[in-house]
Design an enzyme around this catalytic site. Structure first.
Site, PDB file in Angstrom:
ATOM      1  N   GLU A 182       0.669  -1.294  -0.355  1.00  0.00           N
ATOM      2  CA  GLU A 182       0.040   0.048   0.210  1.00  0.00           C
ATOM      3  C   GLU A 182       0.841   1.293   0.062  1.00  0.00           C
ATOM      4  O   GLU A 182       1.128   2.352  -1.110  1.00  0.00           O
ATOM      5  CB  GLU A 182      -1.142   0.611   1.058  1.00  0.00           C
ATOM      6  CG  GLU A 182      -1.767  -1.143   1.194  1.00  0.00           C
ATOM      7  CD  GLU A 182      -1.679  -2.383   1.083  1.00  0.00           C
ATOM      8  OE1 GLU A 182      -2.289  -3.470   0.667  1.00  0.00           O
ATOM      9  OE2 GLU A 182      -0.524  -2.782   1.693  1.00  0.00           O
ATOM     10  N   ASP A 237       2.452  13.541 -15.335  1.00  0.00           N
ATOM     11  CA  ASP A 237       1.221  13.202 -15.836  1.00  0.00           C
ATOM     12  C   ASP A 237       0.618  14.386 -15.621  1.00  0.00           C
ATOM     13  O   ASP A 237       0.304  15.218 -16.917  1.00  0.00           O
ATOM     14  CB  ASP A 237      -0.468  12.630 -15.671  1.00  0.00           C
ATOM     15  CG  ASP A 237      -0.893  12.323 -16.183  1.00  0.00           C
ATOM     16  OD1 ASP A 237      -1.121  12.520 -17.625  1.00  0.00           O
ATOM     17  OD2 ASP A 237      -2.218  13.347 -15.780  1.00  0.00           O
TER      18      ASP A 237
END
Length: 172
Positions: free
Chosen positions: A119, A133
Site C-alpha cells: 500500500e 502526468d
C-alpha cells in the site's frame, strides 16, 4: 502450509501455482510501512510546479490525493494482495532543487494480520506517476526513480529499515 514457503516465496505452491496467503492464524498488530521515491525534472519544470503554472492545476495537491486513493485500491491493482482497512495513509511531497525535482514519501498504517508495504509502495508510485502526468506537457524527460520501501514495522518480523538490508544500494 503452502508449498512455496520452503523456498521463501509464500505466494507460490510447490507446483508453481500462485495463491493468496492465508493470514487467518496471524496475530493482529499495528503495522506501518513507509515508501519513498523521486521525480527528477528540469529546473524550469520544478519552478513551474512550485509557482502553480502547470496547466493541469496544483500538481502536488493532486499527486498527494492520487497516492492516498491508490493505497486504498492496492488490492485491486496487485494480484494476491489482501484488502485492508487502512487506518492512515499520508503522502508528503517536497521540492528538492538539488535534484532538481520532487521527493515523495508515503506512509500506510493498519491494525491487522498482514503488512502494508504494498500500500505504501503503491501510494508512492501513483503519486510519482501523477506528478509526471500533470507536468509532462512541460517536461517529457522527467524520470521517476528510487521508488523503494524505506521502513516497515509490526508483525512477527518487527522493525525493518532500508539501511539494515544487506543488498540495499547494491541492488539499485
Amino acid at each position: 502450509m503452502a508449498g512455496g514457503e520452503k523456498n521463501g516465496l509464500t505466494h507460490l505452491r510447490a507446483d508453481g501455482r500462485a495463491e493468496m496467503v492465508d493470514v487467518g492464524a496471524k496475530q493482529e498488530t499495528e503495522r506501518t510501512a513507509i515508501a519513498a521515491g523521486t521525480v527528477v525534472m528540469a529546473p524550469e519544470t520544478l519552478q513551474a510546479i512550485l509557482s502553480g503554472d502547470a496547466r493541469k492545476g496544483d500538481v502536488i495537491a493532486v499527486a498527494r490525493l492520487a497516492g492516498i486513493m491508490a493505497a486504498k485500491k492496492t488490492h485491486d491493482l496487485i494480484p494476491l494482495c489482501h484488502p485492508l482497512a487502512l487506518t492512515k495513509v499520508a503522502v508528503e511531497i517536497v521540492p528538492d532543487e538539488a535534484l532538481p525535482g520532487l521527493r515523495v514519501e508515503a506512509l500506510a498504517r493498519v491494525t491487522g494480520k498482514t503488512g502494508v508495504e504494498m500500500e505504501a509502495l503503491t501510494a508512492c508510485s501513483v503519486a510519482c506517476l501523477t506528478i509526471y502526468d500533470m507536468a509532462k506537457a512541460l517536461d517529457k524527460a522527467m524520470v521517476i526513480t528510487d521508488v523503494r520501501l524505506v521502513e516497515k514495522t509490526g508483525g512477527k518480523s518487527g522493525i525493518w529499515r532500508a539501511g539494515d538490508a544487506d543488498h540495499g544500494a547494491a541492488a539499485r
